[in-house]
Design a protein around this motif. Structure first.
Motif, PDB file in Angstrom:
ATOM      1  N   ARG A  12       5.081  11.293  26.028  1.00 13.12           N
ATOM      2  CA  ARG A  12       5.245  10.567  27.299  1.00 13.12           C
ATOM      3  C   ARG A  12       5.803   9.164  27.083  1.00 13.12           C
ATOM      4  NH1 ARG A  12      -0.104  12.535  27.798  1.00 13.12           N
ATOM      5  NH2 ARG A  12      -0.056  14.589  28.698  1.00 13.12           N
ATOM      6  N   GLY A  13       6.781   9.057  26.206  1.00 12.13           N
ATOM      7  CA  GLY A  13       7.433   7.780  25.949  1.00 12.13           C
ATOM      8  C   GLY A  13       6.745   6.889  24.944  1.00 12.13           C
ATOM      9  N   GLU A  14       5.550   7.247  24.500  1.00 16.35           N
ATOM     10  CA  GLU A  14       4.823   6.442  23.513  1.00 16.35           C
ATOM     11  C   GLU A  14       5.123   6.962  22.115  1.00 16.35           C
ATOM     12  OE1 GLU A  14       0.291   5.551  21.995  1.00 16.35           O
ATOM     13  OE2 GLU A  14       0.579   6.390  23.992  1.00 16.35           O
ATOM     14  N   ALA A  15       5.654   6.101  21.253  1.00 15.68           N
ATOM     15  CA  ALA A  15       5.978   6.490  19.885  1.00 15.68           C
ATOM     16  C   ALA A  15       4.700   6.799  19.119  1.00 15.68           C
ATOM     17  CB  ALA A  15       6.754   5.384  19.183  1.00 15.68           C
ATOM     18  N   LEU A  16       4.662   7.987  18.506  1.00 13.29           N
ATOM     19  CA  LEU A  16       3.512   8.404  17.705  1.00 13.29           C
ATOM     20  C   LEU A  16       3.783   8.269  16.217  1.00 13.29           C
ATOM     21  CD1 LEU A  16       2.526  11.662  19.618  1.00 13.29           C
ATOM     22  CD2 LEU A  16       1.571   9.359  19.891  1.00 13.29           C
ATOM     23  N   GLY A  17       5.055   8.312  15.840  1.00 14.81           N
ATOM     24  CA  GLY A  17       5.423   8.210  14.442  1.00 14.81           C
ATOM     25  C   GLY A  17       6.901   8.462  14.262  1.00 14.81           C
ATOM     26  N   HIS A  18       7.364   8.302  13.026  1.00 17.97           N
ATOM     27  CA  HIS A  18       8.774   8.561  12.742  1.00 17.97           C
ATOM     28  C   HIS A  18       8.964   8.951  11.279  1.00 17.97           C
ATOM     29  CE1 HIS A  18       8.595   4.348  11.364  1.00 17.97           C
ATOM     30  NE2 HIS A  18       9.604   4.685  10.580  1.00 17.97           N
TER      31      HIS A  18
ATOM     32  N   ILE B 273      13.336  12.374   2.323  1.00 16.83           N
ATOM     33  CA  ILE B 273      12.478  11.702   3.290  1.00 16.83           C
ATOM     34  C   ILE B 273      12.275  10.289   2.756  1.00 16.83           C
ATOM     35  CG2 ILE B 273      10.252  11.672   4.460  1.00 16.83           C
ATOM     36  CD1 ILE B 273      10.115  14.723   4.043  1.00 16.83           C
ATOM     37  N   LEU B 274      12.861   9.328   3.453  1.00 19.05           N
ATOM     38  CA  LEU B 274      12.851   7.937   3.010  1.00 19.05           C
ATOM     39  C   LEU B 274      11.582   7.203   3.418  1.00 19.05           C
ATOM     40  CD1 LEU B 274      16.512   7.189   4.126  1.00 19.05           C
ATOM     41  CD2 LEU B 274      15.734   7.784   1.811  1.00 19.05           C
ATOM     42  N   ARG B 275      11.039   7.595   4.573  1.00 19.79           N
ATOM     43  CA  ARG B 275       9.804   6.991   5.074  1.00 19.79           C
ATOM     44  C   ARG B 275       9.159   7.996   6.022  1.00 19.79           C
ATOM     45  NH1 ARG B 275      11.037   1.763   7.667  1.00 19.79           N
ATOM     46  NH2 ARG B 275      10.780   0.882   5.601  1.00 19.79           N
ATOM     47  N   LEU B 276       7.845   8.029   6.031  1.00 19.79           N
ATOM     48  CA  LEU B 276       7.085   8.900   6.921  1.00 19.79           C
ATOM     49  C   LEU B 276       5.907   8.080   7.434  1.00 19.79           C
ATOM     50  CD1 LEU B 276       6.986  11.883   7.874  1.00 19.79           C
ATOM     51  CD2 LEU B 276       5.511  12.350   5.924  1.00 19.79           C
ATOM     52  N   GLU B 277       5.860   7.841   8.751  1.00 18.11           N
ATOM     53  CA  GLU B 277       4.815   6.987   9.305  1.00 18.11           C
ATOM     54  C   GLU B 277       4.250   7.562  10.594  1.00 18.11           C
ATOM     55  OE1 GLU B 277       5.879   2.909   9.880  1.00 18.11           O
ATOM     56  OE2 GLU B 277       6.450   2.633   7.792  1.00 18.11           O
ATOM     57  N   ALA B 278       2.955   7.378  10.777  1.00 19.62           N
ATOM     58  CA  ALA B 278       2.273   7.700  12.032  1.00 19.62           C
ATOM     59  C   ALA B 278       1.702   6.397  12.576  1.00 19.62           C
ATOM     60  CB  ALA B 278       1.156   8.712  11.800  1.00 19.62           C
ATOM     61  N   ALA B 279       1.847   6.168  13.871  1.00 19.42           N
ATOM     62  CA  ALA B 279       1.355   4.943  14.491  1.00 19.42           C
ATOM     63  C   ALA B 279      -0.148   4.786  14.250  1.00 19.42           C
ATOM     64  CB  ALA B 279       1.642   4.977  15.994  1.00 19.42           C
ATOM     65  N   GLY B 280      -0.528   3.609  13.815  1.00 18.95           N
ATOM     66  CA  GLY B 280      -1.934   3.310  13.604  1.00 18.95           C
ATOM     67  C   GLY B 280      -2.536   3.882  12.341  1.00 18.95           C
TER      68      GLY B 280
ATOM     69  N   ASP C  70      -3.239   4.104   8.386  1.00 20.52           N
ATOM     70  CA  ASP C  70      -3.269   3.265   7.197  1.00 20.52           C
ATOM     71  C   ASP C  70      -2.934   4.139   5.985  1.00 20.52           C
ATOM     72  OD1 ASP C  70      -3.807   1.658   5.015  1.00 20.52           O
ATOM     73  OD2 ASP C  70      -5.912   1.327   5.536  1.00 20.52           O
ATOM     74  N   PRO C  71      -1.754   3.944   5.370  1.00 18.41           N
ATOM     75  CA  PRO C  71      -1.349   4.784   4.242  1.00 18.41           C
ATOM     76  C   PRO C  71      -2.297   4.740   3.047  1.00 18.41           C
ATOM     77  CG  PRO C  71       0.472   3.397   4.961  1.00 18.41           C
ATOM     78  CD  PRO C  71      -0.740   2.967   5.715  1.00 18.41           C
ATOM     79  N   ALA C  72      -3.177   3.755   3.007  1.00 16.45           N
ATOM     80  CA  ALA C  72      -4.141   3.681   1.904  1.00 16.45           C
ATOM     81  C   ALA C  72      -5.230   4.744   2.051  1.00 16.45           C
ATOM     82  CB  ALA C  72      -4.768   2.299   1.842  1.00 16.45           C
ATOM     83  N   GLN C  73      -5.329   5.349   3.224  1.00 14.42           N
ATOM     84  CA  GLN C  73      -6.332   6.378   3.495  1.00 14.42           C
ATOM     85  C   GLN C  73      -5.705   7.770   3.449  1.00 14.42           C
ATOM     86  OE1 GLN C  73      -9.564   5.414   4.024  1.00 14.42           O
ATOM     87  NE2 GLN C  73      -8.793   3.369   3.600  1.00 14.42           N
ATOM     88  N   LYS C  74      -6.528   8.776   3.250  1.00 18.78           N
ATOM     89  CA  LYS C  74      -6.065  10.159   3.315  1.00 18.78           C
ATOM     90  C   LYS C  74      -5.801  10.507   4.781  1.00 18.78           C
ATOM     91  CE  LYS C  74      -7.489  14.869   2.384  1.00 18.78           C
ATOM     92  NZ  LYS C  74      -8.566  15.739   1.947  1.00 18.78           N
ATOM     93  N   PRO C  75      -4.592  11.047   5.102  1.00 16.46           N
ATOM     94  CA  PRO C  75      -4.334  11.386   6.507  1.00 16.46           C
ATOM     95  C   PRO C  75      -5.249  12.507   6.990  1.00 16.46           C
ATOM     96  CG  PRO C  75      -2.478  12.060   5.119  1.00 16.46           C
ATOM     97  CD  PRO C  75      -3.467  11.362   4.243  1.00 16.46           C
TER      98      PRO C  75
ATOM     99  N   ALA D  33      -3.434  11.851  12.738  1.00 18.56           N
ATOM    100  CA  ALA D  33      -2.442  11.312  11.807  1.00 18.56           C
ATOM    101  C   ALA D  33      -1.865  12.420  10.933  1.00 18.56           C
ATOM    102  CB  ALA D  33      -3.052  10.218  10.943  1.00 18.56           C
ATOM    103  N   ALA D  34      -2.707  13.313  10.433  1.00 19.56           N
ATOM    104  CA  ALA D  34      -2.223  14.435   9.612  1.00 19.56           C
ATOM    105  C   ALA D  34      -1.322  15.344  10.433  1.00 19.56           C
ATOM    106  CB  ALA D  34      -3.398  15.217   9.033  1.00 19.56           C
ATOM    107  N   PHE D  35      -1.684  15.600  11.698  1.00 22.95           N
ATOM    108  CA  PHE D  35      -0.854  16.433  12.577  1.00 22.95           C
ATOM    109  C   PHE D  35       0.512  15.795  12.791  1.00 22.95           C
ATOM    110  CE2 PHE D  35       0.732  17.100  16.904  1.00 22.95           C
ATOM    111  CZ  PHE D  35       0.998  18.462  16.843  1.00 22.95           C
ATOM    112  N   ILE D  36       0.540  14.493  13.064  1.00 20.27           N
ATOM    113  CA  ILE D  36       1.805  13.794  13.299  1.00 20.27           C
ATOM    114  C   ILE D  36       2.669  13.807  12.047  1.00 20.27           C
ATOM    115  CG2 ILE D  36       2.811  11.512  13.762  1.00 20.27           C
ATOM    116  CD1 ILE D  36       0.330  11.058  15.623  1.00 20.27           C
ATOM    117  N   LEU D  37       2.092  13.470  10.902  1.00 25.04           N
ATOM    118  CA  LEU D  37       2.853  13.453   9.656  1.00 25.04           C
ATOM    119  C   LEU D  37       3.369  14.845   9.309  1.00 25.04           C
ATOM    120  CD1 LEU D  37       0.585  11.028   7.608  1.00 25.04           C
ATOM    121  CD2 LEU D  37       2.821  10.512   8.630  1.00 25.04           C
ATOM    122  N   ASP D  38       2.543  15.872   9.504  1.00 27.20           N
ATOM    123  CA  ASP D  38       2.956  17.242   9.227  1.00 27.20           C
ATOM    124  C   ASP D  38       4.098  17.657  10.161  1.00 27.20           C
ATOM    125  OD1 ASP D  38       2.273  19.844   7.739  1.00 27.20           O
ATOM    126  OD2 ASP D  38       2.286  20.467   9.853  1.00 27.20           O
TER     127      ASP D  38
END
Length: 127
Positions: A34-40, A52-59, A61-66, A70-75
């Motif tokens: 709905r127009g809100e960016a969840l990741g890229h 894949i140069l970068r993989l990010e989910a909004a909010g 923290d890459p220091a944590q296990k997705p 977050a895991a759904f968005i990254l997948d």
């Protein structure tokens, strides 16, 4: 509704690609609800490999296990990137960063100390 598509806003895409080491024509796949960016995912095809140069989910923290959303968005982004690369002739997938090794390994990728990699058929299946 969730859409994953190459970014239409070239200035925003340029900003998301800033600082990345690219060898070809990178693109950003944006996941939004709905127009809100969840990741890229920032990607490029280099030879026969989708990078894949970068993989990010909004909010996230890459220091944590997705986990969870977050895991759904990254997948979802990783799979969209694989489909994008496959349509451009890529036969393998590799990351250009030394992160998310457990995430990629759980999806069938091999890893070394610098990146994760796999044949395209690990993610894109033909039936």
């Amino acid at each position: 509704m969730i859409e994953i598509l190459p970014m239409e806003d070239r200035e925003r895409e340029k900003a998301l690609l800033e600082g990345l080491e690219v060898t070809g024509a990178p693109r950003v796949l944006l996941m939004a609800d709905r127009g809100e960016a969840l990741g890229h995912a920032a990607v490029e095809v280099a030879g026969t490999a989708l990078r894949i140069l970068r993989l990010e989910a909004a909010g996230y923290d890459p220091a944590q296990k997705p986990q969870g959303e977050a895991a759904f968005i990254l997948d979802s982004l990783m799979r969209a990137a694989a489909s994008y690369g496959e349509t451009l002739g890529a036969r393998s997938i590799e990351t250009a960063f030394p992160d998310f090794f457990g995430f990629f390994h759980n999806r069938g990728f091999d890893t070394d100390e610098t990146h994760a990699f796999t044949p395209m058929g690990t993610i894109v299946r033909y039936e």
